[in-house]
Structure formats: C-alpha cells, structure tokens
Design a protein around this motif. Structure first.
Motif, short mmCIF file in Angstrom:
data_model
loop_
_atom_site.label_atom_id
_atom_site.label_comp_id
_atom_site.label_asym_id
_atom_site.label_seq_id
_atom_site.Cartn_x
_atom_site.Cartn_y
_atom_site.Cartn_z
N THR A 143 0.85 -1.25 -0.04
CA THR A 143 0.19 -0.06 0.02
C THR A 143 1.04 1.01 0.07
O THR A 143 1.43 1.43 1.03
CB THR A 143 -0.70 -0.02 1.22
OG1 THR A 143 -1.61 -1.29 1.26
CG2 THR A 143 -1.92 1.10 1.05
N PRO A 144 0.82 1.92 -1.08
CA PRO A 144 1.68 3.39 -1.06
C PRO A 144 1.21 4.09 0.21
O PRO A 144 -0.10 4.40 0.62
CB PRO A 144 1.19 3.91 -2.47
CG PRO A 144 0.72 2.76 -3.35
CD PRO A 144 0.10 1.94 -2.56
N GLY A 145 2.42 4.86 0.69
CA GLY A 145 2.04 5.51 1.90
C GLY A 145 1.89 5.27 3.16
O GLY A 145 1.71 5.61 4.29
N PRO A 368 7.67 10.59 0.71
CA PRO A 368 8.98 9.66 0.80
C PRO A 368 9.07 9.08 2.17
O PRO A 368 9.72 8.24 2.33
CB PRO A 368 10.02 10.67 0.23
CG PRO A 368 9.29 12.05 0.52
CD PRO A 368 7.98 12.15 0.24
N HIS A 369 8.38 9.85 3.26
CA HIS A 369 8.65 9.35 4.57
C HIS A 369 7.95 8.04 4.84
O HIS A 369 8.28 7.42 5.69
CB HIS A 369 8.04 10.28 5.20
CG HIS A 369 8.49 11.92 5.68
ND1 HIS A 369 9.76 11.95 6.18
CD2 HIS A 369 8.25 12.87 4.91
CE1 HIS A 369 10.07 13.30 6.09
NE2 HIS A 369 9.23 13.93 5.50
N ALA A 370 6.96 7.36 4.06
CA ALA A 370 6.44 6.25 3.96
C ALA A 370 7.33 5.37 3.25
O ALA A 370 6.88 4.06 3.10
CB ALA A 370 5.14 6.17 3.53
N ASN A 371 8.40 5.57 2.55
CA ASN A 371 9.30 4.64 1.78
C ASN A 371 10.67 5.29 1.94
O ASN A 371 11.43 5.76 1.34
CB ASN A 371 9.00 4.84 0.34
CG ASN A 371 9.79 4.19 -0.64
OD1 ASN A 371 10.52 2.90 -0.17
ND2 ASN A 371 9.64 4.23 -1.73
N GLY A 483 13.43 5.96 7.17
CA GLY A 483 14.71 6.30 6.65
C GLY A 483 15.76 6.74 7.50
O GLY A 483 16.72 7.42 7.25
N ARG A 484 15.71 6.16 8.99
CA ARG A 484 16.88 6.32 9.71
C ARG A 484 17.43 5.29 10.38
O ARG A 484 17.03 4.16 9.71
CB ARG A 484 16.50 7.37 10.90
CG ARG A 484 16.30 8.84 10.62
CD ARG A 484 15.01 9.23 9.92
NE ARG A 484 13.74 9.18 10.39
CZ ARG A 484 13.05 9.87 11.46
NH1 ARG A 484 13.82 10.78 11.71
NH2 ARG A 484 12.09 9.69 11.84
#
Length: 795
Positions: A143-145, A368-371, A483-484
């Motif tokens: 699911t995107p997002g 992009p925070h969800a990928n 992303g961390r």
C-alpha cells in the motif's frame, strides 16, 4: 504542563468546500465497498448480477468510512497549509479505505500503472483486493503511503512517534481504533509524548476513532462517559477535541474545525519551543472521532441492525451471490453514493472529487517518509581501529565487550549530532548494559519534570529509555521505516516481550524486498546482553536465551543471528549490522569482563567467515583429521570450550582436537536454506563427516540440532547448552548446572572418542570429582573455585 487554546472559527467550510469534501468522501466509500464486493461492472453501468460479485467476500467495512473521513480531511489541511504529512492507520484492517484514497489521489496508479485511474483501473482495483494474486485486505507494504501493517493491533501510536522523532517539519497523524486502544502496547505508547522534543521532532496528532465495537463486542473507551474519557486523555497529557455525529455534512464541518484547531495549537506549541525557548512540556491535541461503525452502509440486514453495531465489522451483506435481497441491498448501497456525480463515463474522478487533494509528494500515498529508503543516508561509522582492544596473546586480557561498543556508539551519536538520524533505544538499561559512554554525545530524551538528582536527562536527547519493550520496538520501527538508523539494547530474557512485533516487521521486510518501488531500509538491530549465563545475580526470572530460536524460525532472507565471542568480534559484527539493509540482526554479547581471543584483523576475518577453526586452540596440527571437534557459539561457551581444550591438551596428550567457533549461527544451515548457509562440502570440511562433535552453545541445545539435522555427521553431533535450569548462584555454577562447563565437556570427549573411555577413565573420574568439589566449595565460600575464577588461557 503547557496548554495552548485557539478560538474555533465560527464558519470553517464554504459551501463549495463542503460539497468537494463530501464528494471525495463518498467516492472513497464507494471504492471501498466496491473492493470488498465487485469483480466487474465497477461503475454500475448495468444492474448488478451475481456474476459481478466475488465468489469469496473478504475485507473490513466497519472502520472504512471513518478512515475515509480522516483521509479526506487530512487532504484538505495538507493542501491548505502546505504540510508534509504521514498517516499511520491503526485500524489497518480497513485496507479498502486507504487503497481507495491512494487510487483517488493518483499515487496508486503511479506506483502500479496497470491500475489506472479510470474504469479499467477501477475494475482491477476492485478485483485484486483480497483475491488470489492480488493484494491483502489489510494496509500492507504493497500500500503506497503506509509504514504500518494493520493485521496486528497495538503498535500504531509508537510507530507514529518513531516517525516523528528527528523529523521537525513532519506532521504524523495516527488513527487509533477503539479496539486497538484496549491493547497493552497501545496503552503504554500514550506516554510517548513525554519524549517528543518540540524543537527537533515533528508532531503527532492522535485521532482516536470510536465507532463502538470490535469484531463482536463493545469497546471500552466508546462506552466511557465523555467527561471520564476526557480525564483519561488529559491524564495522558493530551487536550481532547471531540467530533461526534452521523450526519455527514455536520460531521464534515466539525471535523474541519477540529483539524484546524489541532493544527493551530501544534503550530503555536512548536513556535513557542523553537523561537521563544519555552521548555515546559506541551499538552498536545488529540481528536476524538465518534461515528457509527459501518457508517453509510446497510442499516439492517435480514431483520437485524447492522450500521452502528458489531455486525458491520467485516462484510455486512454476506450472501450477495445467492440471496437476491442481499444483491438488491448491495446495489442500493453502492448507488446511495451517487457514483454518476463522482466519476465520468470513463471512470475518471471528476474535478470536484479531486479538489481537496494535495500535489506531488505531499499526497499521503506519495510521501517519501513512507518509503524511508528514499531518504536514508549511510551511517558515518568510525574506523574500528580506534576502539579495538590489543590482543598480543589469546585469553590473557579481559574487557567488557559492550562497554567498548558503547565508545563506538558514542562516536556514532556525535557524528550524527547535526543530521540527527541515529537513536539508541532500550528499556531503562543503557547504563546497565555498559553503553553509558553514549551519554557523552547525547543524553536521554525526556520532556517530563526534572529533579536535581537526575542524571543524563536531556530535552533534546536521542537515547530513548522507557520501561516498555513494546514502545521501544515501535519507536525504532517507525524511525527505521522513515529512513533513519538505530539500535535496540535489551536484556536477553525480556526481548521476548516483542516476539509478535518483530514477526510483523520481518514480514514487512520480506514483502518489501519484492516491491521494486520500496527502497532498502536500515536494518533493525538488536543487542541482547545481560544474557542467560551472566544473570547469576538476578536468577531464573532473568535467564532465557530463546529469542534466537524465535528469530531463526523466520524468513531466512531477512534474519541474521550473531554470537561474537569477544570484544573485537563484537566490534566487527556491530560495524557490519549497522551498515546493513533490510535485515533483522540479533547480536548476543556479554557485558561482564570477557577474555580477548582475537585481534581486530583476526576478528574481521573470522566474522567474514562466520565460522572457522581456531588452530591455535586445537591440537590436531597438520596430522590430518581430528579425533574430535570441540565447537562453540557464544562468549561463555567459547571460554568453557577453550578451558576444556586446555585440559585435554594437558590430560590427554596425543589426542587430536579441533576447535571451531561459530559467530554467524545461520552458517550451520544448508546453503539452499539460508543465504549464509554452508554447502555440505564446507560443513564437512569444518566439522568432518564422521568424527564426534561436542558443541557448546549459548542457548537451547535443540536449535543446533535443528539447524544441522540434514548434515552427514549429524548422528555424531552432541550439543550442550541451556537446559532451563537457573537460579541465583555463581557464574560458573550456572554452566555446571546446565552441563556446559569445561569438566563436563572433557567428560563428553572421553565418552565419545572411540576407545578413550577405558584409557582415560582416571581423567574422567578427576573431572567428575572436580564438579563435586565445586558444588561443595560454592556453598561454603560463595565464590567459584580458584582454578576457575583465576583461569587464563595458557595454550
């Protein structure tokens, strides 16, 4: 605690805004119902017939209208305010809603071009949902997002806070279902607001969705009187805003007012902290959304109430193919959304439906925070030479491995002080686990009250401690997924608390690896210390090495387990796992003084192999095959094997002993079963095909048998490990009680080398006598035998 109030505007929405929001919401509801039921005729261009209906009806309708309402109104404020936002969907079983909104905003079609934003794409969207070869019914990696698998409840709020940490410009909305709110992990995670730094972190906006029911029962929070619920939420540190009703237009007005009020308060709280230097802990807003379960669905089915009851949870009309009345009700339900006002003749959403949707990466399905792999930067790791301990001769010096690792982590904390993309989490154990050097670079995050006696608390800190393993896990998962980088340090016995959570993360990684649009993430790294063999002071309650077994049951492509035997191998392993991507890495290492066996160069080579012969410890020389293999995995088992090898060298001269140390446990698996596994030829070369192997292992012995059961020499494999025998006692008595001690291992050698039992009977008797003497000694002196306590490797 600091409260901020803002006046609620008398009129929030114009008539046009209201029409546009309602059109978007109706379109999302229509698409959600269509996904559950339809495989053809998506625009109802002809009367519904049974063949248009899926043969198996799967999915969850009850929560979907509320999720659609939240998504619609988030779109509005994101667009109006130019926000960067992410939403965590706690009731992730409402997958139809999130998929519907992603399709409406276009992010779904951009991710999956074959699901176009028109009638053929709508039909594909409907057909693929909960269908063989399609997509899951829950919000999933596909699911995107999304950063949150909705199949298991309880983790949404901790994931949301993890996403907000060190993301100062990000708004993280979090929809919490009232069923989910009853879980222990969710209840603990309300306290995350005591760790949210309004200067360096983003904001979390919890949206508690009370629709009244779980699968078959009422929910606790929905049945609380509103004043009591307010007291609870204010006690958690939130300022509640209520949106209640079942009239769509009135609810739209109320939801828009609540959203604007909440975001105005958040902006004011952040401004006062960032620009005015106010340090008092904020009271953050929370929205309490109370709407009927299955809102806008069938009010009654077969004479029983459905809307607003538990019967709306999944599929309200279950017999659509066989029951003409159910088919009639379904068509009336779908047409109640007036699809002709929402989509053109080609199935494309009309402009009014799309009016509230943000653009580009501000869309919730495109952020992009969800990928997180799109945002991930390499971690600046220092050269290991700066921290490696000198080893001139094996087994003569001692260090505390995790204390040395703490110095490396301090450097990482310092190197990321500006970019703020590394955190250390753990349940009140950073110093206990000897990692306290990190406090020189960053204190412990803390927004609650401070007392003069407190140490290392820091309103801007990146060391996270809360005595809830669930919350630590959720924070770190949310942080990594956006992303961390991070590390979870925990007592070995208590990491089991997150068994189920790590299951879900491993499943997420496994699926994500198969989605080319999902970019690789930093690995989820566990450091398990205060382990089973050195919990002699806390006793049986703190002794359990079984998390390794749990992890190695999971997807081989995603899991790794490392048992470094000394300080330099721990440094080499840590360097590897902190650089890795898309894994769950479990590292088990001691915090007590431990012998140094390998210098850094040797440690790196040994870790690269994963398992290898320590020639200096054995006695086989270059004479050919050994008489016996002494194998070990783990720091304490390694020490006992080397002590046993030394006893054999002195007591049984001429016996050819090979010592094998295993760092990477997956090396024992066949190559076809795990990427790190050995071929049969490699395994046989290391352990032999027909010689006895005595394996001293850190955990439960049967795991080694399970990993190696297909090997040719498995019949000759004898494993010693933890036998679920523990107590408060001396360190050496722990290994004696579990038959892992050096004297028992020498007895195993004598028992298993053909012909040795008779020749070495006196040696065996001496070993048994020493064990008995140990038993008497510790009860008289309270300490281990001098020859054990003062032992060093003499070769």
């Amino acid at each position: 605690m600091r409260d901020v109030t803002t006046p609620e505007p008398a009129t929030v929405l114009t008539d046009q805004e209201l029409r546009a929001l309602d059109a978007h919401w109706r379109a999302a509801n229509y698409l959600a119902v269509g996904q559950i039921y339809l495989m053809a005729n998506p625009l109802l261009t002809e009367p519904l017939r049974p063949e248009h209906i899926k043969p198996r009806l799967l999915g969850h309708w009850g929560t979907s209208p509320g999720l659609n309402l939240v998504h619609t109104h988030l779109n509005r404020v994101i667009r109006a305010r130019g926000l960067d936002a992410l939403c965590v969907w706690g009731p992730g079983h409402g997958g139809p809603a999130v998929l519907a909104n992603s399709w409406l905003e276009g992010s779904y079609s951009e991710t999956y071009p074959d699901v176009s934003r028109d009638a053929p794409g709508m039909e594909r969207l409907f057909r693929q949902f909960s269908f063989p070869g399609g997509v899951p019914s829950h919000v999933a990696p596909e699911t995107p997002g999304s950063i949150h698998e909705g199949g298991e409840l309880g983790y949404s709020l901790s994931h949301a806070y993890g996403a907000a940490f060190d993301n100062p410009d990000l708004l993280v909305a979090c929809v919490i279902g009232d069923g989910e709110a009853e879980t222990g992990p969710l209840a603990a995670s309300w306290h995350s607001n005591k760790f949210l730094d309004p200067v360096h972190d983003g904001a979390v906006l919890p949206i508690l969705h009370l629709n009244g029911y779980k699968i078959a029962n009422p929910t606790v929070l929905a049945r609380l009187p509103e004043p009591e619920l307010d007291e609870l939420l204010r006690g958690y540190g939130h300022a509640p805003l209520h949106v209640t009703g079942d009239d769509p237009l009135a609810v739209h007005q109320a939801m828009a007012a609540a959203m604007d009020t909440a975001l105005d308060r958040i902006a004011r709280l952040q401004q006062s902290a960032r620009e005015e230097g106010i340090t008092e802990r904020p009271r953050w807003p929370v929205i309490v959304l109370r709407t009927p379960k299955g809102w806008t669905g069938p009010a009654e089915v077969d004479g029983l109430p459905v809307e607003g009851t538990w019967r709306a949870h999944q599929v309200p009309l279950a017999g659509v193919r066989e029951n003409p009345e159910h088919l009639r009700q379904l068509e009336a339900w779908l047409r109640s959304y007036r699809p002709e006002e929402l989509f053109d003749e080609h199935g494309r959403p009309l402009p009014e439906v799309l009016e509230c949707i943000p653009e580009g990466t501000r869309r919730l399905g495109a952020t992009p925070h969800a990928n997180g792999g799109l945002l991930l930067r390499d971690l600046p790791l220092p050269p290991l030479e700066r921290f490696a301990v000198p080893v001139d001769k094996p087994g003569t010096s001692l260090h505390e491995p995790t204390r040395v690792l703490g110095e490396l982590l301090e450097n990482v904390m310092e190197a990321t002080s500006e970019r703020r993309d590394f955190r250390l989490v753990g349940p009140d154990e950073t110093a206990s686990n000897r990692l306290q050097a990190v406090y020189q670079a960053s204190g412990k995050a803390w927004q609650a009250g401070l007392l003069p006696v407190d140490e290392h608390l820091d309103r801007h800190g990146r060391v996270m401690e809360i005595l809830s393993e669930h919350t630590c896990q959720g924070w770190l998962e949310g942080y990594l997924l956006t992303g961390r980088h991070g590390l979870f340090s925990c007592y070995e016995a208590f990491i089991h608390i997150v068994d189920s959570m790590v299951n879900q993360h491993i499943k997420w990684l496994r699926v994500s690896r198969r989605l080319p649009w999902r970019r690789p993430l930093a690995s989820l790294n566990y450091l398990l210390t205060s382990h089973v063999w050195r919990q002699d002071h806390n006793g049986f309650s703190h002794q359990d090495p079984g998390f390794i077994d749990h992890i190695l049951n999971k997807s081989p492509e995603a899991v790794r387990v490392y048992l470094p035997p000394d300080t330099n191998t721990l440094l080499a392993v840590a360097d590897h796992v902190l650089r890795s991507r898309d894994y769950v890495n479990v590292v088990v290492a001691g915090k007590q003084p431990c012998f140094d066996w390998l210098n850094l160069e040797q440690a790196r080579a040994h870790c690269a192999r994963g398992a290898g012969i320590w020639e200096w410890a054995g006695t086989e020389g270059g004479t050919g095959e050994p008489d016996i293999v002494l194998a070990c995995a783990g720091d304490v088992p390694t020490q006992e094997v080397l002590a046993a090898a030394q006893l054999v060298r002195h007591r049984l001269p001429g016996l050819a002993v090979r010592v094998v140390n295993v760092v990477d446990l997956a090396r024992l698996l066949p190559a076809e079963e795990h990427p790190h596994g050995m071929t049969d030829a490699e395994y046989d070369a290391l352990f032999t095909r027909d010689k006895p192997v005595v394996f001293a292992y850190h955990g439960y012995p049967w795991l080694i048998h399970r990993l190696a059961y297909r090997r040719t020499g498995h019949a000759h494999l004898h494993v010693r490990g933890y036998k679920e025998i523990g107590t408060t006692t001396t360190p050496f008595d722990m290994v004696v009680r579990n038959d892992l001690d050096r004297y028992r291992l020498v007895m195993d050698v004598i028992d298993r080398v053909p012909g040795l039992a008779v020749r070495a009977a006196a040696v065996r008797q001496t070993m048994e006598d020493t064990r008995n003497r140990h038993h008497t000694w510790i009860r008289e002196h309270g300490t281990d035998l001098p020859e054990v306590a003062d032992w060093t490797w003499a070769g």
